[in-house]
Design an enzyme around this catalytic site. Structure first.
Site, PDB file in Angstrom:
ATOM      1  N   LYS A  78      53.710  69.746  43.728  1.00 22.07           N
ATOM      2  CA  LYS A  78      54.849  69.558  43.152  1.00 22.07           C
ATOM      3  C   LYS A  78      55.820  70.810  42.938  1.00 22.07           C
ATOM      4  O   LYS A  78      56.934  71.037  43.442  1.00 22.07           O
ATOM      5  CB  LYS A  78      54.980  68.447  42.062  1.00 22.07           C
ATOM      6  CG  LYS A  78      54.567  67.086  42.711  1.00 22.07           C
ATOM      7  CD  LYS A  78      54.393  66.363  41.215  1.00 22.07           C
ATOM      8  CE  LYS A  78      53.660  65.115  41.702  1.00 22.07           C
ATOM      9  NZ  LYS A  78      53.202  64.024  40.520  1.00 22.07           N
ATOM     10  N   ASP A  99      60.762  59.898  38.097  1.00 25.43           N
ATOM     11  CA  ASP A  99      59.615  58.873  38.706  1.00 25.43           C
ATOM     12  C   ASP A  99      60.181  57.430  38.547  1.00 25.43           C
ATOM     13  O   ASP A  99      59.493  56.731  39.372  1.00 25.43           O
ATOM     14  CB  ASP A  99      58.459  59.165  37.603  1.00 25.43           C
ATOM     15  CG  ASP A  99      57.292  60.049  38.086  1.00 25.43           C
ATOM     16  OD1 ASP A  99      57.303  60.274  39.383  1.00 25.43           O
ATOM     17  OD2 ASP A  99      56.560  60.486  37.331  1.00 25.43           O
ATOM     18  N   GLN A 159      52.940  63.888  34.017  1.00 25.67           N
ATOM     19  CA  GLN A 159      51.668  63.559  34.960  1.00 25.67           C
ATOM     20  C   GLN A 159      50.607  62.784  34.143  1.00 25.67           C
ATOM     21  O   GLN A 159      50.365  63.046  33.227  1.00 25.67           O
ATOM     22  CB  GLN A 159      50.990  65.110  35.228  1.00 25.67           C
ATOM     23  CG  GLN A 159      50.175  64.913  36.324  1.00 25.67           C
ATOM     24  CD  GLN A 159      50.847  64.179  37.909  1.00 25.67           C
ATOM     25  OE1 GLN A 159      51.592  64.805  38.073  1.00 25.67           O
ATOM     26  NE2 GLN A 159      50.164  63.476  38.220  1.00 25.67           N
TER      27      GLN A 159
END
Ligand code: NAD
Length: 283
Positions: free
Chosen positions: A53, A120, A97
């Site tokens: 990412k 997200d 994460q």
């Protein structure tokens, strides 16, 4: 006839190129989009995900910061770091994460990410907006799934979409996006009896389970769009839920693993970050 492969790598590269152009336009106005990753512990898969990412941020001109906390971090320390980033105006998007170590309260940690920085789309406010059809931040993998379906050129309206998996991260939001796109949607899961009965009826089949070989050719309607979001490992190799050998001759379109939903998820993360920065700048 063999299914047309939906090339997620190619499509992701296109999305990233578009993102870079828009990022440059924003930078010309003195605004640099910023994305913060919060990584806890040394989980090898999580470290690989955060690294890829970060690399995508580099390709798109997005500034990235990684806050790497030790495995034994306390809930209080984790929340303090999350709140610091939440208050930092140079950080437009934040991503914790997952999974985080078991001694930590995941829900409480996620709640420290303000909904407007939740790239997200996991925050209850963003999930609620999706349910209610209110514009807002949508989850990256479901967005990637929709983009891959669009790449097939198959119109979604009136189609029967079957989603396998009901998680809050992939299955449920994917089903809601398909509903928004005017599909008739069926959700299947681990307790579904006679899965094949439903999958054979699917014009669009999305599998988000993580079980290699779950979907075989006899479970697929001829010509269907099959999106494989699953990730599993067989003999050290990354594979999806779909048994490609038997499905490719039957499906009309198939997203491969690797090279389908994976790169699209990362590209959508870049787009979400940029959208937040643009919205803040009133672009
Ligand atoms: P999860 O474990 O939370 O959910 C799996 C779902 O599969 C559950 O809803 C369960 O009911 C269902 N399921 C399990 N066994 C089943 C069976 N035999 N028949 C039908 N349904 C069954 O996982 P998740 O977070 O939703 O992720 C799903 C898959 O997608 C995983 O393989 C994950 O690695 C992958 N994933 C990929 C990306 C990406 O970037 N490509 C992103 C997120 C998740």
């Amino acid at each position: 006839m063999s299914a047309v492969l939906l090339d997620g790598k190619m499509l992701a590269a296109r999305r990233e190129e578009e993102t870079l152009q828009r990022v440059n336009a924003l930078k010309a106005r003195g605004i640099e989009p910023g994305l913060a990753f919060i990584l806890v512990g040394e989980d090898p898969a999580s470290k690989v995900y955060v690294r890829s990412k970060n690399k995508a941020c580099e390709r798109c001109g997005i500034r990235s910061v990684t806050c790497h906390l030790p495995e034994d971090v306390t809930q209080e320390e984790l929340e303090r770091e999350l709140k610091k980033l939440a208050d930092d105006p140079s950080v437009h998007g934040m991503l914790l994460q997952l999974p985080i170590p078991r001694h930590l309260d995941e829900a409480a940690a996620l709640a420290c990410i303000p909904p407007e920085k939740d790239v997200d789309g996991f925050h209850p406010v963003n999930a609620g907006n999706l349910v209610n059809g209110i514009p807002g931040i949508r989850s990256c993998t479901p967005l990637g799934i929709m983009d891959l379906i669009a790449l097939s050129g198959v119109k979604t309206e009136g189609k029967h979409a079957v989603v396998i998996g009901r998680s809050a991260i992939v299955g449920k939001p994917a089903a809601l996006l398909l509903l928004e796109a005017n599909c008739t949607v069926t959700i299947c899961h681990s307790r579904t009896v006679d899965l094949a009965k439903y999958t054979r009826e699917a014009d669009i089949l999305v599998s988000a389970v993580g079980k290699a070989g779950l979907i075989t050719g006899d479970m697929v309607k001829p010509g269907a769009v099959v999106i494989d979001a699953g990730i599993a490992r067989v003999d050290g190799k990354v594979v999806g839920d779909v048994d490609r050998q038997s499905v490719e001759p039957i499906a009309g379109f198939l997203s491969p693993v690797p090279g389908g939903c994976g790169p699209m998820t990362i590209a959508e993360l870049m787009v979400n970050t940029l959208n937040i920065a643009e919205a803040k700048a009133n672009v």
